[in-house]
Each structure stands twice: as structure tokens, then as C-alpha cells.
Scaffold this motif. Structure first.
Motif: not given
Length: 290
Positions: A243-255, A272-287
Motif C-alpha cells: 500500500w505504501w509503495g502505491t502511495r510513494f512509487p519507487g520507494w519501499t516501506l521500512e518503518k 485547544e479546539d478543532g478537529w486537528e486535536v483528535t487526529e492521529p499522526q504518522c511518521y514513515v521511513i522509506l528506502s
């Protein structure tokens, strides 16, 4: 007018790796970042530490690979530094000795030698010691073996008024394990790998060579991802390499690391307010493939 923004922040780490941060931002942050007005909160300082950790990890993977060495140096009791600054002086002196000796023995220029070392102490009562990375570019296998022996031998001090030396303590030079560095080997070093282990020390000061390549931050993209796609990335597809390879062609998921709301986001503004406070966040390393 669009009100929901998911930021994709890409950082190229040398030729082989790329880090990507995915997190929600406010419309104001989409326009421009505001000027800092006051001291950072405790939560913000914690986020700043994690941001510094990720920056150092990106710099490490941009400059070191499996041909480099991970160093751990300890001190005998008689040579134990008094404080972290004295420990840093020993680390800087060691860096200077290694660079000079490498240039002389192997006939290489200083810009071929990459160094990232830390003077560290783990806990209030912990002993001062050293961790770090070192690599000389372009060496063959036999030269790397000799270089490794030299790294361990140069952890020493000259005996005053003589031409003899005595070791400061023990020095271990191990080949860099990229899985450990990236944090995807499943060991106790945790999700942030070797650099995360170093940042787990209460005191730490870094000494680097000036020739390290800096990761290159790309302009952010605030319109590529939807909230649904962010939830998918942080959920079912977190560890799906295809799935990550389709989002970033030419790269492979590492972490892929999923953070709680606010943990990855680096804004100085209080949210303090707003939908942004409750959203998850993601950090990806690709090779890079190939």
C-alpha cells in the motif's frame, strides 16, 4: 473553501532513504506559520525533543550505512570525566585523533570521514561514556577491518613526558546494523532505533564532523491526503508495504510509527479546539527501490 488539511512533509535523507510526516493542520497553519511569542510549554518541549530525535535519525541514515561503525566507549575509573562537558572534550579529542590518523594511514582526505558522536550519561548516577557513528567512504573490506582496529586502539591517552599510551577504557566498534538504526529490528531499542536509544540518556552532547550531508526538506503538500486516507495509513495499512509503495512509487516501506494527536505536530500554537486535536499522526521511513 476547504477547511480540512492533512500535511505531507517529505524529507530526503541522502540517496537511499526518505522520511514522511503526515499530520493534520489548521487553515491558519496552511497559510503561514506564526511568529513565536512566548516560551514553549512542557508538552511543546517534549515534542521538540522528539523532533530533534527524528532530525538526528534522518541525518544518521543520510550519512551512514552498513559499511560504517557504531561506537561505544567507556572510561576506567581513573580517567572518568568530572562532568558531561569534560566527557565531550574527551570525545572531541578522540574525533580529532581518528581523523588525523585515518588521513595519514589510508591517504584519504578529511571530507571522506564522517563522524557523529555523543557524550552521554544515563540517569543521575549513571557513568559518563560515549556512543556514536563513524565511517570512511570508499574503503575496501580489508581497509575497513584495519580501520575498525584503529578506532578501538585510538580510545587512549598519551602518558605525560613519554611516547607511550594507555587506554581510557574499553571501545567497541560494531558494524552498523541498518535495521537497528531504523528501529525495525524488534529489539529493546524501541521504535526510534539506535538514535532513540541515545536520546534515552538523561544528558547528551553531540560532536559531529562538518562534512555531514543534511537531509533535504521538500515543500509540504497540504492537499494530497484526505482525513479518511490518513486514518487508513494510521490503521489497517500501517505496516502494509504494498500500500505504501502505491502511495510513494519507487520507494519501499521500512518503518511506520503512529503517534497520538499532538505528538508529532511541531506548531508553537496551542491547539485547544478543532478537529486537528483528535487526529492521529504518522511518521514513515522509506528506502529507495534498487
Amino acid at each position: 473553501m476547504r477547511r480540512n488539511y492533512i500535511r505531507e512533509k517529505k524529507i530526503l535523507c541522502g540517496d537511499s532513504y526518505m522520511a514522511v510526516g503526515l499530520y493534520a493542520i489548521t487553515p491558519q497553519e496552511h497559510k503561514a506559520r506564526g511568529k513565536k511569542q512566548k516560551e514553549s510549554s512542557t508538552d511543546q518541549k517534549s515534542r521538540n525533543k522528539m523532533s530533534s530525535l527524528r532530525q538526528k535519525q534522518r541525518k544518521a541514515i543520510a550519512n551512514f550505512d552498513k559499511y560504517g561503525f557504531f561506537l561505544t566507549g567507556t572510561f576506567e575509573e581513573e580517567f572518568l570525566p568530572d562532568d558531561i562537558l569534560a566527557c565531550k572534550r574527551e570525545v572531541v579529542n578522540y574525533k580529532r585523533r581518528v581523523i588525523a590518523a585515518t588521513c595519514k594511514r589510508f591517504g584519504v582526505s578529511r571530507d571522506k570521514i564522517r563522524v557523529m558522536l555523543w557524550a552521554v550519561r544515563k540517569g543521575e548516577a549513571g557513568r559518563l561514556h560515549m556512543h556514536g557513528f563513524m565511517e570512511c567512504m570508499g574503503m575496501g573490506q580489508s581497509e575497513r577491518r584495519e580501520f575498525r582496529e584503529m578506532l578501538e586502539d585510538l580510545w587512549r591517552r598519551r602518558i605525560p613526558s613519554t611516547n607511550e599510551y594507555e587506554p581510557l577504557g574499553t571501545m567497541n566498534a560494531d558494524r552498523i546494523d541498518m535495521k537497528k538504526l531504523l528501529g525495525n529490528d524488534g529489539t529493546t531499542q524501541g521504535k526510534h532505533g539506535t538514535v532513540g536509544y541515545i536520546y534515552g540518556h538523561k544528558e547528551r552532547i553531540c560532536a559531529e564532523s562538518k562534512n555531514l550531508k543534511l537531509p533535504v526538506e521538500q515543500p509540504p503538500n497540504d492537499t494530497k491526503w484526505s482525513r479518511k486516507q490518513l486514518h487508513t495509513a494510521c490503521g489497517d495499512m500501517q505496516n502494509d508495504a504494498y500500500w505504501w509503495g502505491t502511495r510513494f512509487p519507487g520507494w519501499t516501506l521500512e518503518k511506520c510509527v503512529v503517534y497520538d494527536p499532538k505528538e508529532l505536530h511541531q506548531s508553537e500554537q496551542q491547539r485547544e479546539d478543532g478537529w486537528e486535536v483528535t487526529e492521529p499522526q504518522c511518521y514513515v521511513i522509506l528506502s529507495r527501490k534498487g
